[in-house]
Motif scaffolding. Structure first.
Motif, PDB file in Angstrom:
ATOM      1  N   THR A 149      22.849 -18.521  32.462  1.00 17.11           N
ATOM      2  CA  THR A 149      21.484 -18.136  32.819  1.00 17.11           C
ATOM      3  C   THR A 149      20.952 -17.050  31.893  1.00 17.11           C
ATOM      4  O   THR A 149      19.797 -17.100  31.446  1.00 17.11           O
ATOM      5  CB  THR A 149      21.437 -17.663  34.279  1.00 17.11           C
ATOM      6  N   ARG A 150      21.786 -16.050  31.589  1.00 21.71           N
ATOM      7  CA  ARG A 150      21.356 -14.987  30.671  1.00 21.71           C
ATOM      8  C   ARG A 150      21.070 -15.557  29.285  1.00 21.71           C
ATOM      9  O   ARG A 150      20.100 -15.171  28.631  1.00 21.71           O
ATOM     10  CB  ARG A 150      22.431 -13.903  30.567  1.00 21.71           C
ATOM     11  N   MET A 151      21.913 -16.478  28.836  1.00 15.40           N
ATOM     12  CA  MET A 151      21.675 -17.121  27.544  1.00 15.40           C
ATOM     13  C   MET A 151      20.336 -17.855  27.554  1.00 15.40           C
ATOM     14  O   MET A 151      19.557 -17.783  26.594  1.00 15.40           O
ATOM     15  CB  MET A 151      22.808 -18.106  27.243  1.00 15.40           C
ATOM     16  N   ALA A 152      20.073 -18.564  28.631  1.00 18.63           N
ATOM     17  CA  ALA A 152      18.801 -19.280  28.740  1.00 18.63           C
ATOM     18  C   ALA A 152      17.630 -18.310  28.721  1.00 18.63           C
ATOM     19  O   ALA A 152      16.591 -18.587  28.112  1.00 18.63           O
ATOM     20  CB  ALA A 152      18.786 -20.110  30.025  1.00 18.63           C
ATOM     21  N   ASN A 153      17.789 -17.153  29.375  1.00 18.72           N
ATOM     22  CA  ASN A 153      16.722 -16.150  29.367  1.00 18.72           C
ATOM     23  C   ASN A 153      16.416 -15.679  27.945  1.00 18.72           C
ATOM     24  O   ASN A 153      15.251 -15.508  27.567  1.00 18.72           O
ATOM     25  CB  ASN A 153      17.116 -14.945  30.225  1.00 18.72           C
ATOM     26  N   TYR A 154      17.470 -15.431  27.167  1.00 20.38           N
ATOM     27  CA  TYR A 154      17.278 -15.019  25.775  1.00 20.38           C
ATOM     28  C   TYR A 154      16.577 -16.123  24.976  1.00 20.38           C
ATOM     29  O   TYR A 154      15.671 -15.867  24.186  1.00 20.38           O
ATOM     30  CB  TYR A 154      18.625 -14.731  25.114  1.00 20.38           C
ATOM     31  N   LEU A 155      17.029 -17.360  25.161  1.00 22.82           N
ATOM     32  CA  LEU A 155      16.575 -18.472  24.331  1.00 22.82           C
ATOM     33  C   LEU A 155      15.194 -18.989  24.715  1.00 22.82           C
ATOM     34  O   LEU A 155      14.473 -19.524  23.869  1.00 22.82           O
ATOM     35  CB  LEU A 155      17.589 -19.619  24.419  1.00 22.82           C
ATOM     36  N   ARG A 156      14.825 -18.843  25.967  1.00 24.58           N
ATOM     37  CA  ARG A 156      13.553 -19.410  26.432  1.00 24.58           C
ATOM     38  C   ARG A 156      12.363 -18.807  25.689  1.00 24.58           C
ATOM     39  O   ARG A 156      11.420 -19.505  25.313  1.00 24.58           O
ATOM     40  CB  ARG A 156      13.406 -19.185  27.941  1.00 24.58           C
ATOM     41  N   THR A 157      12.389 -17.518  25.470  1.00 22.26           N
ATOM     42  CA  THR A 157      11.267 -16.845  24.806  1.00 22.26           C
ATOM     43  C   THR A 157      11.641 -16.274  23.442  1.00 22.26           C
ATOM     44  O   THR A 157      10.764 -15.856  22.686  1.00 22.26           O
ATOM     45  CB  THR A 157      10.744 -15.691  25.681  1.00 22.26           C
ATOM     46  N   GLY A 158      12.947 -16.267  23.140  1.00 27.24           N
ATOM     47  CA  GLY A 158      13.415 -15.545  21.970  1.00 27.24           C
ATOM     48  C   GLY A 158      13.566 -14.075  22.319  1.00 27.24           C
ATOM     49  O   GLY A 158      12.944 -13.580  23.264  1.00 27.24           O
ATOM     50  N   HIS A 159      14.416 -13.370  21.600  1.00 26.68           N
ATOM     51  CA  HIS A 159      14.645 -11.956  21.898  1.00 26.68           C
ATOM     52  C   HIS A 159      14.863 -11.225  20.581  1.00 26.68           C
ATOM     53  O   HIS A 159      15.920 -11.338  19.958  1.00 26.68           O
ATOM     54  CB  HIS A 159      15.863 -11.804  22.810  1.00 26.68           C
ATOM     55  N   LYS A 160      13.856 -10.481  20.158  1.00 26.41           N
ATOM     56  CA  LYS A 160      13.891  -9.826  18.851  1.00 26.41           C
ATOM     57  C   LYS A 160      15.049  -8.847  18.736  1.00 26.41           C
ATOM     58  O   LYS A 160      15.759  -8.811  17.722  1.00 26.41           O
ATOM     59  CB  LYS A 160      12.561  -9.108  18.601  1.00 26.41           C
ATOM     60  N   LYS A 161      15.272  -8.025  19.778  1.00 28.18           N
ATOM     61  CA  LYS A 161      16.333  -7.018  19.717  1.00 28.18           C
ATOM     62  C   LYS A 161      17.720  -7.646  19.663  1.00 28.18           C
ATOM     63  O   LYS A 161      18.657  -7.037  19.142  1.00 28.18           O
ATOM     64  CB  LYS A 161      16.229  -6.069  20.914  1.00 28.18           C
ATOM     65  N   ALA A 162      17.850  -8.839  20.220  1.00 25.26           N
ATOM     66  CA  ALA A 162      19.141  -9.528  20.184  1.00 25.26           C
ATOM     67  C   ALA A 162      19.273 -10.416  18.953  1.00 25.26           C
ATOM     68  O   ALA A 162      20.333 -11.003  18.723  1.00 25.26           O
ATOM     69  CB  ALA A 162      19.321 -10.367  21.444  1.00 25.26           C
ATOM     70  N   VAL A 164      17.671 -13.205  18.500  1.00 29.15           N
ATOM     71  CA  VAL A 164      17.729 -14.581  19.001  1.00 29.15           C
ATOM     72  C   VAL A 164      16.372 -15.248  18.836  1.00 29.15           C
ATOM     73  O   VAL A 164      15.346 -14.709  19.270  1.00 29.15           O
ATOM     74  CB  VAL A 164      18.127 -14.603  20.496  1.00 29.15           C
ATOM     75  N   ARG A 165      16.373 -16.406  18.208  1.00 21.62           N
ATOM     76  CA  ARG A 165      15.145 -17.170  18.055  1.00 21.62           C
ATOM     77  C   ARG A 165      14.899 -18.051  19.276  1.00 21.62           C
ATOM     78  O   ARG A 165      15.836 -18.498  19.941  1.00 21.62           O
ATOM     79  CB  ARG A 165      15.212 -18.049  16.804  1.00 21.62           C
ATOM     80  N   LYS A 166      13.650 -18.305  19.530  1.00 16.21           N
ATOM     81  CA  LYS A 166      13.260 -19.151  20.658  1.00 16.21           C
ATOM     82  C   LYS A 166      13.818 -20.561  20.478  1.00 16.21           C
ATOM     83  O   LYS A 166      13.708 -21.159  19.412  1.00 16.21           O
ATOM     84  CB  LYS A 166      11.735 -19.190  20.748  1.00 16.21           C
ATOM     85  N   ASN A 167      14.427 -21.085  21.544  1.00 17.80           N
ATOM     86  CA  ASN A 167      14.969 -22.442  21.519  1.00 17.80           C
ATOM     87  C   ASN A 167      14.844 -23.007  22.937  1.00 17.80           C
ATOM     88  O   ASN A 167      15.761 -22.890  23.754  1.00 17.80           O
ATOM     89  CB  ASN A 167      16.428 -22.434  21.061  1.00 17.80           C
ATOM     90  N   VAL A 168      13.695 -23.601  23.242  1.00 17.75           N
ATOM     91  CA  VAL A 168      13.429 -24.020  24.621  1.00 17.75           C
ATOM     92  C   VAL A 168      14.320 -25.175  25.060  1.00 17.75           C
ATOM     93  O   VAL A 168      14.678 -25.276  26.240  1.00 17.75           O
ATOM     94  CB  VAL A 168      11.940 -24.386  24.823  1.00 17.75           C
ATOM     95  N   SER A 169      14.700 -26.050  24.138  1.00 20.09           N
ATOM     96  CA  SER A 169      15.544 -27.180  24.539  1.00 20.09           C
ATOM     97  C   SER A 169      16.927 -26.702  24.971  1.00 20.09           C
ATOM     98  O   SER A 169      17.487 -27.185  25.962  1.00 20.09           O
ATOM     99  CB  SER A 169      15.657 -28.206  23.406  1.00 20.09           C
ATOM    100  N   LYS A 170      17.470 -25.727  24.247  1.00 25.78           N
ATOM    101  CA  LYS A 170      18.776 -25.190  24.625  1.00 25.78           C
ATOM    102  C   LYS A 170      18.664 -24.354  25.896  1.00 25.78           C
ATOM    103  O   LYS A 170      19.559 -24.377  26.752  1.00 25.78           O
ATOM    104  CB  LYS A 170      19.357 -24.353  23.487  1.00 25.78           C
ATOM    105  N   ALA A 171      17.564 -23.614  26.029  1.00 24.21           N
ATOM    106  CA  ALA A 171      17.348 -22.848  27.254  1.00 24.21           C
ATOM    107  C   ALA A 171      17.298 -23.776  28.460  1.00 24.21           C
ATOM    108  O   ALA A 171      17.908 -23.505  29.500  1.00 24.21           O
ATOM    109  CB  ALA A 171      16.053 -22.045  27.152  1.00 24.21           C
ATOM    110  N   LEU A 172      16.581 -24.879  28.323  1.00 26.42           N
ATOM    111  CA  LEU A 172      16.481 -25.841  29.418  1.00 26.42           C
ATOM    112  C   LEU A 172      17.852 -26.409  29.767  1.00 26.42           C
ATOM    113  O   LEU A 172      18.191 -26.566  30.945  1.00 26.42           O
ATOM    114  CB  LEU A 172      15.525 -26.968  29.030  1.00 26.42           C
ATOM    115  N   HIS A 173      18.647 -26.705  28.744  1.00 25.27           N
ATOM    116  CA  HIS A 173      20.012 -27.206  28.927  1.00 25.27           C
ATOM    117  C   HIS A 173      20.838 -26.218  29.753  1.00 25.27           C
ATOM    118  O   HIS A 173      21.483 -26.589  30.744  1.00 25.27           O
ATOM    119  CB  HIS A 173      20.630 -27.420  27.543  1.00 25.27           C
ATOM    120  N   TYR A 174      20.828 -24.949  29.357  1.00 26.07           N
ATOM    121  CA  TYR A 174      21.626 -23.945  30.060  1.00 26.07           C
ATOM    122  C   TYR A 174      21.106 -23.713  31.475  1.00 26.07           C
ATOM    123  O   TYR A 174      21.888 -23.588  32.426  1.00 26.07           O
ATOM    124  CB  TYR A 174      21.626 -22.630  29.281  1.00 26.07           C
ATOM    125  N   TYR A 175      19.788 -23.629  31.629  1.00 21.01           N
ATOM    126  CA  TYR A 175      19.237 -23.465  32.977  1.00 21.01           C
ATOM    127  C   TYR A 175      19.653 -24.629  33.872  1.00 21.01           C
ATOM    128  O   TYR A 175      20.037 -24.438  35.027  1.00 21.01           O
ATOM    129  CB  TYR A 175      17.709 -23.410  32.932  1.00 21.01           C
TER     130      TYR A 175
END
Length: 297
Positions: A149-162, A164-175
């Motif tokens: 779930t935390r990974m999906a949170n990072y990936l859904r919108t992207g996270h500059k400090k981490a 991490v680039r936005k990746n909605v398909s992978k976020a959806l997979h993890y969610y």
């Protein structure tokens, strides 16, 4: 209408629950189906893990001893003392050690907050689990689902400090993986992606259904969002019910927002409608009582 002192809503700390329409005490979807009757789409469980056992003797004796020492310090809230003991079990693939490191670096417990390192350790848990498709149970099950779930949170919108680039398909997979296994935060995120049409065709009713599922587990952000949806649609009674449900388990920041919105709604409706909302909340809460506090941040 002005706020009444005995209506049960104008409290500093409200008590509210998740967004379902109740008919004779049964949760009903907007389509008229009960939750039990609603069908999941084909292939919904395509990411569910297969039934395999984790390897026996996964950690060396020294790594297990270090993990035990880390847990003693962590439970005593001596986070800086806990950190060094997590290195060896983490390197040997301990789910718990990697989750603890991720959590501590994300929250800045005993160390300066570092989202890059937090993401790395959440990723170790999530990727190892998805790759091996191992069956886990107990605390390890929670750590895996929360990491997904935390990974999906990072990936859904992207996270500059981490980094991490936005990746909605992978976020959806993890969610989807964690939501299908019952993680309330993942169910909320999965529902949100359907509500907004992120990486999938927008499906408002399906998204709300997942928010309701998360709210049944007393996940406050899901209930609060359902309150917002009903409030904006003009259904003030159900909006109040959901705000009241959300406030049962909301943290301080979310609760302040809920109190403000609830008081605004209360000022707009009659005493009769307030009574209806109180009755619906009482009936809903008896079906889905607060048992354990969800991790909601």
């Amino acid at each position: 209408m002005g706020q009444q002192t005995n209506n049960g809503f104008g409290l500093t700390k409200l008590r509210v629950a998740a967004g379902l329409m109740l008919v004779a005490g049964v949760a009903v979807l907007s389509s008229g189906q009960t939750w039990a009757q609603a069908q999941l789409p084909p292939g919904f469980y395509s990411f569910a893990p297969s039934k395999q056992e984790l390897p026996v003797g996964q950690l060396s004796s020294q790594a297990q001893a270090d993990l035990n020492a880390a847990l003693v310090a962590y439970r005593a809230k001596d986070f800086s003392a806990s950190l060094p003991y997590l290195d060896l079990p983490s390197s040997e693939g301990s789910i718990q050690a990697n989750w603890l490191l991720a959590h501590m670096f994300r929250k800045g417990l005993g160390v300066s907050a570092d989202q890059v390192t937090a993401f790395k350790h959440y990723n170790r848990v999530a990727e190892d689990y998805v790759d091996s498709r191992s069956e886990v149970s107990g605390n390890e099950r929670y750590f895996v689902l929360d990491s997904l779930t935390r990974m999906a949170n990072y990936l859904r919108t992207g996270h500059k400090k981490a980094g991490v680039r936005k990746n909605v398909s992978k976020a959806l997979h993890y969610y989807q993986t964690a939501a299908s296994a019952g993680h309330a935060g993942a169910q909320y995120g999965f529902g949100l992606m359907y509500l907004n049409g992120e990486g999938v065709a927008r499906d408002r009713s399906y998204g709300m259904r997942w928010l309701g599922t998360a709210a049944q587990k007393r996940y406050a952000p899901a209930a609060a969002l359902l309150g917002d949806i009903y409030n904006e649609s003009g259904d003030k009674v159900r909006a109040l019910v959901w705000y009241k449900i959300a406030a049962d388990t909301a943290g301080a920041s979310l609760n302040r927002r809920i109190v403000k919105k609830t008081n605004a709604v209360v000022s707009e409706i009659s005493q009769k409608k307030l009574g209806e909302a109180n009755n619906l909340y009482t009936r809903w809460s008896s079906r889905f009582p607060v048992r354990t506090r969800q991790a909601q941040n």
